[in-house]
Design an enzyme around this catalytic site. Structure first.
Site, mmCIF file in Angstrom:
data_model
loop_
_atom_site.group_PDB
_atom_site.id
_atom_site.type_symbol
_atom_site.label_atom_id
_atom_site.label_comp_id
_atom_site.label_asym_id
_atom_site.label_seq_id
_atom_site.Cartn_x
_atom_site.Cartn_y
_atom_site.Cartn_z
ATOM 1 N N GLU A 72 28.687 93.281 -15.198
ATOM 2 C CA GLU A 72 29.554 93.331 -14.016
ATOM 3 C C GLU A 72 30.142 91.934 -13.789
ATOM 4 O O GLU A 72 29.404 90.945 -13.843
ATOM 5 C CB GLU A 72 28.707 93.764 -12.805
ATOM 6 C CG GLU A 72 29.476 94.027 -11.556
ATOM 7 C CD GLU A 72 29.888 95.508 -11.379
ATOM 8 O OE1 GLU A 72 29.652 96.352 -12.276
ATOM 9 O OE2 GLU A 72 30.475 95.797 -10.319
ATOM 10 N N LYS A 92 22.167 94.507 -7.734
ATOM 11 C CA LYS A 92 23.397 95.277 -7.948
ATOM 12 C C LYS A 92 24.569 94.402 -7.530
ATOM 13 O O LYS A 92 24.675 94.004 -6.375
ATOM 14 C CB LYS A 92 23.378 96.564 -7.125
ATOM 15 C CG LYS A 92 24.585 97.447 -7.350
ATOM 16 C CD LYS A 92 24.413 98.782 -6.628
ATOM 17 C CE LYS A 92 25.420 99.817 -7.073
ATOM 18 N NZ LYS A 92 26.805 99.462 -6.804
ATOM 19 N N GLU A 114 16.906 95.961 -10.483
ATOM 20 C CA GLU A 114 17.861 94.892 -10.797
ATOM 21 C C GLU A 114 18.780 94.666 -9.613
ATOM 22 O O GLU A 114 19.081 95.601 -8.868
ATOM 23 C CB GLU A 114 18.720 95.286 -12.011
ATOM 24 C CG GLU A 114 17.965 95.357 -13.301
ATOM 25 C CD GLU A 114 18.880 95.651 -14.492
ATOM 26 O OE1 GLU A 114 20.094 95.859 -14.301
ATOM 27 O OE2 GLU A 114 18.358 95.680 -15.617
HETATM 28 P P1 AMP Z 1 28.418 102.671 -7.612
HETATM 29 O O1 AMP Z 1 29.715 102.014 -7.938
HETATM 30 O O2 AMP Z 1 28.050 102.515 -6.188
HETATM 31 O O3 AMP Z 1 28.323 104.077 -8.138
HETATM 32 O O4 AMP Z 1 27.308 101.869 -8.413
HETATM 33 C C1 AMP Z 1 27.250 101.831 -9.805
HETATM 34 C C2 AMP Z 1 27.913 100.582 -10.331
HETATM 35 O O5 AMP Z 1 27.178 99.418 -9.996
HETATM 36 C C3 AMP Z 1 27.961 100.526 -11.834
HETATM 37 O O6 AMP Z 1 29.030 101.265 -12.358
HETATM 38 C C4 AMP Z 1 28.123 99.038 -12.114
HETATM 39 O O7 AMP Z 1 29.490 98.727 -12.168
HETATM 40 C C5 AMP Z 1 27.534 98.374 -10.897
HETATM 41 N N1 AMP Z 1 26.337 97.539 -11.142
HETATM 42 C C6 AMP Z 1 26.142 96.338 -10.588
HETATM 43 N N2 AMP Z 1 24.982 95.814 -10.961
HETATM 44 C C7 AMP Z 1 24.393 96.692 -11.813
HETATM 45 C C8 AMP Z 1 23.163 96.702 -12.533
HETATM 46 N N3 AMP Z 1 22.297 95.707 -12.456
HETATM 47 N N4 AMP Z 1 22.902 97.795 -13.321
HETATM 48 C C9 AMP Z 1 23.773 98.817 -13.390
HETATM 49 N N5 AMP Z 1 24.944 98.852 -12.722
HETATM 50 C C10 AMP Z 1 25.266 97.808 -11.937
#
Ligand code: AMP
Length: 580
Positions: A297, A247, A245
């Site tokens: 998000e 991000k 997916e």
């Molecule tokens: P990180 O902040 O680098 O740990 O990445 C995880 C975060 O990415 C999650 O807590 C979400 O807020 C965000 N995120 C964005 N797009 C997605 C997605 N498609 N699936 C899951 N998380 C996502």
């Protein structure tokens, strides 16, 4: 009826104890003597609050009003209170000094209710009302009680431990054994109201955890993604079909719809409904189910038409942060348009979907969310081929996105609330640029700046979370990457979290002592290159006496959406150093 003095005396004792085990034992012992409602009230009070994170519990009393209330309660001048405050740095200590000894008579329930009344006083004359309510209860309090009442009112209890200690104490107090702590922690990821959880456990013991399931209106903890080192590792971790997916780099939002009521919660479980009226309105039009919980998000985003083509623009996280405000919401709604990308569904019309596999949840998501206006569903590709995932990643980055999240499609691909799960993996642009990684670190100290940075901080001492010990251990000193604007913002933040000694839940080596100690409250994202052994830091030190350090750290941004207990953990950095 339990007297408040017993809690105040315990607070005092806990301030001096450093052993994790001992703190948990003391709290458990205390809980055993309480009835269900007292357990509930005290659980919030231990955490310095009067309710769960997802309701607003700000009492609305700042130093100025507190000074006034204290002066009125003890019939001294405000100047006298201020003088003593300047000397002690703590209004609780001031109360302790100037109040007279008396027989303890307040109950936990009375104090709790009074704090609630202070919070509720609003509108015209509310400042006088709040001041009176505080000053009145101080007159009835002993010096010890007064000290903690004032600290609670100002939101500065600072006992130096978080909710995990309470959960362990519940296990001992209400099930007679610490072995149920794991199960209780799991329940807490779904029932995030610690007071309600405590009360149910006190009343039903071990049978209680089972009765907790997701309810619309109460946010569950977010599922998080693991990091991987390479696309090859990804292939090894998720066999067969997987979904990649996009991000989105913005703010996590969990939407809860219960009939006409729609609320949004942040990753810290705070109610952020008021910040995003545009998202709430759009969800009302796109989501018709009566009761539903969605995960997604919010990103700063615009869609443009150019020569008949639709062009999407994603803006960085920093832009979205303009929307973190209480005032001028309408103005910033125009200035910083957003979109929401939903990627999960957790609940639908009375049924929890947490234990349904991801493909089934995704298909329900697609059925129940109509994509229109600013409401989107996360775009993805489903494939077995790592090559195709790499291609998808390249396209995603080209669009200005930060990377991808690759998700398992297996039969056990449940929604793992509160876990950094081995079912979701993130792959970010930084990773492909020579193993650079980003870390969410907690600021625990600052060093004075020199030269151009005189009068500001020169570097920040940053820590990771040791989950077992629930302690912050230092990993690195961050001194580069700050713009002038960042520096001003950080200086302001630092000034509200200065403490005079090392907080109990922070561990720093002698040679690394900062000029100023900062209580764990501020999380920053830092880019770094390599984890090495280091005798100077305490991260993951254990018995060997050598900690881990992050080399070449560079400040990226302040993470208002992360709480200190959401920070990168010792386990994660160990894994990065050694591999699985
Ligand atoms: P990180 O902040 O680098 O740990 O990445 C995880 C975060 O990415 C999650 O807590 C979400 O807020 C965000 N995120 C964005 N797009 C997605 C997605 N498609 N699936 C899951 N998380 C996502």
């Amino acid at each position: 009826m339990t007297r408040f003095i017993e809690l105040a005396e315990l607070f005092e004792e806990l301030e001096k104890i450093t052993s994790h085990k001992e703190i948990v034992r003391k709290i458990a012992e205390f809980f055993r003597g309480l009835d269900g409602n007292e357990v509930k009230d005290s659980a919030y009070l231990f955490l310095g609050s009067i309710g769960p994170a997802f309701v607003n519990t700000t009492l609305g009393i700042k130093d100025r009003l507190a000074v006034r209330a204290i002066a009125a309660a003890y019939e001294v001048s405000e100047d006298e209170v201020k003088r003593r405050y300047a000397r002690t740095g703590d209004l609780g200590d001031v109360v302790f000094e100037i109040s007279k000894k008396r027989e303890a008579s307040l109950s936990i329930e009375e104090v709790f209710q009074r704090l609630g009344q202070i919070k509720e006083a609003s509108g015209k004359g509310s400042q006088e009302g709040k001041t009176w309510l505080l000053s009145d209860i101080l007159q009835k309090a002993t010096p010890e009680e007064g000290k903690y009442i004032v600290r609670l009112v100002l939101g500065r209890l600072r006992l130096g431990f978080g909710d995990q200690f309470l959960l362990e104490a519940f296990s001992i107090a209400f099930t007679g054994d610490k072995k149920h702590a794991g199960k209780i922690k799991e329940s807490y990821s779904v029932c995030t109201d610690i007071g309600e959880l405590a009360k149910a456990l006190a009343e039903h013991g071990t049978r209680a955890p089972g009765i907790f399931s997701i309810k619309p209106g109460i946010p569950v903890k977010s599922m998080l993604a693991q990091r991987v080192e390479s696309f090859e590792e990804l292939e090894a971790r998720i066999q067969g079909k997987k979904a990649a997916e996009e991000k989105y780099d913005g703010e996590r939002i969990q939407i809860h719809k219960k009939g006409d009521e729609i609320k949004g919660f942040s990753r810290r479980l705070e109610d952020i409904t008021a910040q995003y009226p545009d998202v709430i309105e759009a969800v009302r039009k796109s989501v018709l189910a009566d009761q539903i919980v969605l995960d997604g998000e919010i990103v700063a985003y615009v869609e443009l038409e150019k020569d008949g083509n639709r062009i999407e623009e994603f803006y960085p996280f920093q832009k979205l942060m303009q929307r973190r405000r209480k005032y001028e919401i309408e103005k910033y709604r125009e200035k910083c348009p957003v979109a929401v990308f939903f990627f999960d569904i957790l609940y639908l019309n009375g049924e929890s979907l947490l234990k349904k596999p991801y493909p089934e949840r995704r298909s329900l998501l697609e059925t129940h969310v109509v994509v229109r206006g600013i409401v989107h569903i996360a775009r993805r590709t489903v494939t077995e081929s790592i090559g195709e995932i790499e291609e998808f990643f390249d396209e995603t980055v080209e669009k200005g996105l930060e990377g991808i999240v690759v998700k398992s499609m297996g039969d056990d691909s449940y929604y793992e609330a509160g876990k950094r799960s081995w079912l979701w993996f993130k792959w970010k642009q930084e990773y492909s640029e020579g193993m650079r990684e980003t870390f969410d670190l907690v600021v625990v100290g600052s060093y004075y700046g020199r030269g151009r940075r005189k009068g500001s901080f020169g570097a920040l001492l940053c820590a990771v979370l040791n989950e077992e010990e629930q302690r912050f251990e230092t990993l690195t000193k961050v001194g580069t990457g700050f713009t002038e604007i960042n520096a001003v913002e950080i200086n302001n933040l630092l000034s509200t979290h200065v403490v005079s000694e090392i907080p109990k839940n922070v561990s720093i080596k002698k040679g690394m002592m900062p000029d100023i100690f900062i209580e764990p409250a501020i999380v920053i994202e830092v880019l770094g290159s390599e984890i090495t052994n280091s005798p100077g830091h305490t991260a993951g030190e254990g018995e060997e006496g050598t900690g881990l350090a992050l080399r070449f750290p560079r400040f990226l941004r302040i993470r208002y959406d992360r709480a200190p207990y959401d920070a990168t953990t010792v386990k994660e950095i160990r894994y990065l150093k050694n591999g699985a």
